[in-house]
Design a protein around this motif. Structure first.
Motif, PDB file in Angstrom:
ATOM      1  N   ASP A  48      -6.031  -0.915  -8.274  1.00 53.85           N
ATOM      2  CA  ASP A  48      -5.314  -0.456  -6.968  1.00 53.85           C
ATOM      3  C   ASP A  48      -4.102   0.615  -7.276  1.00 53.85           C
ATOM      4  O   ASP A  48      -4.148   1.665  -6.242  1.00 53.85           O
ATOM      5  N   ARG A  49      -3.811   0.798  -8.409  1.00 54.87           N
ATOM      6  CA  ARG A  49      -2.778   1.955  -8.699  1.00 54.87           C
ATOM      7  C   ARG A  49      -3.432   3.364  -8.527  1.00 54.87           C
ATOM      8  O   ARG A  49      -2.975   4.308  -7.907  1.00 54.87           O
ATOM      9  N   ILE A  50      -4.822   3.276  -9.084  1.00 53.28           N
ATOM     10  CA  ILE A  50      -5.495   4.542  -9.056  1.00 53.28           C
ATOM     11  C   ILE A  50      -6.081   4.765  -7.634  1.00 53.28           C
ATOM     12  O   ILE A  50      -6.093   5.763  -7.146  1.00 53.28           O
ATOM     13  N   LEU A  51      -6.451   3.675  -7.008  1.00 51.59           N
ATOM     14  CA  LEU A  51      -7.072   3.885  -5.714  1.00 51.59           C
ATOM     15  C   LEU A  51      -5.966   4.047  -4.787  1.00 51.59           C
ATOM     16  O   LEU A  51      -6.034   4.921  -3.672  1.00 51.59           O
ATOM     17  N   GLY A  52      -4.731   3.570  -4.993  1.00 50.73           N
ATOM     18  CA  GLY A  52      -3.768   3.707  -4.157  1.00 50.73           C
ATOM     19  C   GLY A  52      -3.536   2.872  -2.854  1.00 50.73           C
ATOM     20  O   GLY A  52      -2.930   2.899  -1.717  1.00 50.73           O
ATOM     21  N   TYR A  53      -4.591   1.818  -2.808  1.00 46.38           N
ATOM     22  CA  TYR A  53      -4.253   0.738  -1.990  1.00 46.38           C
ATOM     23  C   TYR A  53      -4.672  -0.454  -2.490  1.00 46.38           C
ATOM     24  O   TYR A  53      -5.298  -0.688  -3.635  1.00 46.38           O
ATOM     25  N   THR A  54      -4.661  -1.698  -1.956  1.00 48.25           N
ATOM     26  CA  THR A  54      -4.722  -2.939  -2.281  1.00 48.25           C
ATOM     27  C   THR A  54      -6.297  -3.219  -2.100  1.00 48.25           C
ATOM     28  O   THR A  54      -6.567  -3.550  -0.967  1.00 48.25           O
ATOM     29  N   SER A  55      -7.012  -3.564  -3.223  1.00 46.87           N
ATOM     30  CA  SER A  55      -8.348  -3.621  -3.018  1.00 46.87           C
ATOM     31  C   SER A  55      -9.063  -4.954  -3.126  1.00 46.87           C
ATOM     32  O   SER A  55     -10.124  -5.480  -2.722  1.00 46.87           O
ATOM     33  N   ASN A 111       0.891  -1.022   0.002  1.00 50.89           N
ATOM     34  CA  ASN A 111       0.138  -0.141  -0.058  1.00 50.89           C
ATOM     35  C   ASN A 111       1.111   1.492   0.043  1.00 50.89           C
ATOM     36  O   ASN A 111       0.623   2.278  -0.771  1.00 50.89           O
ATOM     37  N   ALA A 112       1.852   1.276   0.631  1.00 50.28           N
ATOM     38  CA  ALA A 112       2.626   2.482   0.714  1.00 50.28           C
ATOM     39  C   ALA A 112       3.449   2.566  -0.603  1.00 50.28           C
ATOM     40  O   ALA A 112       3.400   3.903  -0.943  1.00 50.28           O
ATOM     41  N   LEU A 113       3.808   1.572  -1.307  1.00 53.56           N
ATOM     42  CA  LEU A 113       4.210   1.474  -2.596  1.00 53.56           C
ATOM     43  C   LEU A 113       3.119   2.530  -3.562  1.00 53.56           C
ATOM     44  O   LEU A 113       3.439   3.125  -4.450  1.00 53.56           O
ATOM     45  N   LEU A 114       1.916   1.597  -3.346  1.00 53.85           N
ATOM     46  CA  LEU A 114       1.059   2.318  -4.145  1.00 53.85           C
ATOM     47  C   LEU A 114       0.538   3.913  -4.033  1.00 53.85           C
ATOM     48  O   LEU A 114       0.461   4.463  -4.831  1.00 53.85           O
ATOM     49  N   ARG A 115       0.675   3.905  -2.822  1.00 57.39           N
ATOM     50  CA  ARG A 115       0.444   5.347  -2.437  1.00 57.39           C
ATOM     51  C   ARG A 115       1.610   6.372  -2.865  1.00 57.39           C
ATOM     52  O   ARG A 115       1.295   7.432  -3.507  1.00 57.39           O
ATOM     53  N   ALA A 116       2.560   5.753  -2.697  1.00 58.41           N
ATOM     54  CA  ALA A 116       3.834   6.864  -3.199  1.00 58.41           C
ATOM     55  C   ALA A 116       4.002   6.976  -4.721  1.00 58.41           C
ATOM     56  O   ALA A 116       4.350   8.117  -5.224  1.00 58.41           O
ATOM     57  N   SER A 117       3.299   6.018  -5.316  1.00 51.81           N
ATOM     58  CA  SER A 117       3.332   6.238  -6.810  1.00 51.81           C
ATOM     59  C   SER A 117       2.325   7.459  -7.289  1.00 51.81           C
ATOM     60  O   SER A 117       2.611   7.913  -8.281  1.00 51.81           O
ATOM     61  N   ASP A 118       1.475   7.702  -6.484  1.00 55.95           N
ATOM     62  CA  ASP A 118       0.506   8.809  -6.540  1.00 55.95           C
ATOM     63  C   ASP A 118      -0.005   8.743  -8.064  1.00 55.95           C
ATOM     64  O   ASP A 118      -0.090   9.471  -8.991  1.00 55.95           O
ATOM     65  N   GLY A 119      -0.510   7.536  -8.536  1.00 52.86           N
ATOM     66  CA  GLY A 119      -1.239   7.181  -9.654  1.00 52.86           C
ATOM     67  C   GLY A 119      -0.165   6.985 -10.832  1.00 52.86           C
ATOM     68  O   GLY A 119      -0.715   6.722 -11.997  1.00 52.86           O
TER      69      GLY A 119
END
Ligand SMILES: Nc1ncnc2c1ncn2[C@@H]1O[C@H](COP(=O)(O)OP(=O)(O)OP(=O)(O)O)[C@@H](O)[C@H]1O
Ligand SMILES: [Mg+2]
Length: 367
Positions: A246-253, A162-170
């Motif tokens: 997940d990339r768009i949401l910024g977390y693992t769905s 999740n931290a990785l997804l958030r950091a990528s900011d989309g």
């Protein structure tokens, strides 16, 4: 297993109190705010190393005081065990068994098993899926260390992903970076899923039995494990399919952290159609099933703490619960109620020993 004596100093509104308990029923009667629940919470602390109510430890110290101390004398399989829990403001909690401090509190958990039912627990029925997962995970973890470790590893991997997804900011993420975490989520997730499905399958019968005993078979109830994955879909596949989302949401769905335990009366979710008394019955049956499960596993009778459970239940259900708790399968039981008559009437009709403690309203108690 039972607790013979409890000594409390400066715990919440209780300045000082000493109890010599009955091996069977112990009842606390008194007005609102008198300190009845606080006594149960003290017992919870001594078994589980923390308050039942998710408070920070220092909030349990009596206002204006510098410390609290709880001491309990237990008997477990013929051995006497003395447990001490002390906390000074600004210091680490000290927890001792037979005068020796524990290095890690986790070593203590399980020694003095305990099941508590409090009015707040109705959130298990009404609240979000997290509460129900916590119940299931808590019960399985008590007897399955591998499961507990898989859960810890899963949650760590999930946080990292999740931290990785958030950091990528989309923005697009290197798939290799996600894969590291996906592998862990898949291997731990599959183990957890299997553990939960097997558990729920076996636990349902325990639960149904208690529900039927309390309601005298008036309602058909069920438990089912609800996976967030689609039918036939593996975890790996699901993660891949949801990668873009997940990339768009910024977390693992998707994954076992989104699963639920569905609770139903007939064909409908109890959360939607259950009356207050039915929800309460559901909750009590779930917790009594938990009790029976733990007892079967460890062969030690847990303490059973019932905080205000009779509110909203009809007289018939209350009577049946007390009769049930009078059976040999149950050991030491602690009950709080605001109404003395209520308890007197039911307990007198029982053959088991009991003690009544009256809360005086200022944090003190008399027998
Ligand atoms: N740290 C604290 N210091 C002093 N008093 C506290 C502390 N924490 C809680 N209290 C007091 O404890 C009382 C609540 O006690 P408790 O919840 O045991 O009551 P109860 O007898 O169970 O009442 P009810 O019948 O309403 O459930 C409240 O008056 C609250 O202000
Ligand atoms: Mg209370």
């Amino acid at each position: 297993m039972f607790v013979k004596e409890l000594h409390i100093v400066n715990f919440k509104n209780i300045a000082e109190a000493t109890f010599a308990f009955s091996r069977r029923f112990n009842c606390f009667v008194g007005n609102n705010g008198a300190g009845k629940t606080n006594v149960l919470d003290a017992l919870h602390q001594l078994s589980m190393c923390k308050s039942y109510f998710n408070l920070s430890d220092t909030q349990n110290i009596r206002h204006e005081e510098a410390f609290f101390v709880l001491q309990g004398k237990y008997e477990r399989e013929g051995n006497e065990i003395e447990v001490y829990c002390g906390l000074k403001r600004g210091q680490k909690k000290v927890f001792k068994k037979n005068h020796k401090a524990y290095e890690r509190l986790s070593e203590h958990i399980g020694l003095l098993p305990l099941v508590m039912i409090a009015p707040e627990d109705v959130s298990l029925i009404d609240g979000g899926s997290e509460e129900r997962r916590r119940l299931v995970d808590g019960i399985i973890s008590q007897s399955d260390r591998d499961y507990l470790h898989a859960l810890i590893r899963y949650n760590k991997a999930l946080q990292q992903r999740n931290a990785l997804l958030r950091a990528s900011d989309g923005r697009v993420i290197d798939p290799m970076m996600l894969e590291v975490w996906d592998e862990q989520l898949v291997s731990c997730g599959e183990k957890i899923l299997k553990g939960r499905m097997e558990f729920v399958g076996a636990f349902e019968a325990f639960f149904q039995r208690y529900y039927e005993l309390i309601s005298s078979g008036k309602e058909a109830v069920s438990l089912a494990y609800k996976s967030s994955l689609q039918e036939g879909q593996g975890m790996q596949e699901a993660l891949k399919a949801a990668a873009e989302k997940d990339r768009i949401l910024g977390y693992t769905s998707v994954g076992i952290h989104r699963d639920d335990l569905s609770l139903a009366i007939g064909d409908y979710p109890v959360k939607k159609i259950g009356s207050q008394g039915q929800k309460k019955t559901f909750l009590i049956a779930l917790k009594l099933a938990q009790y029976a499960w733990l007892y079967q596993l460890n062969k030690v009778k847990p303490l059973l703490l019932l905080d205000d459970i009779f509110d909203k239940l009809d007289a018939e259900r209350v009577q049946r619960i007390i009769e049930l708790l009078g059976q040999d399968m149950f050991g030491q039981v602690f009950i709080t109620d605001t109404n003395r008559q209520h308890l007197d009437d039911i307990l007198k009709s029982q053959e088991v020993g009991y003690k009544l403690f009256f809360a005086q309203g200022n944090g003190s108690f008399v027998e």
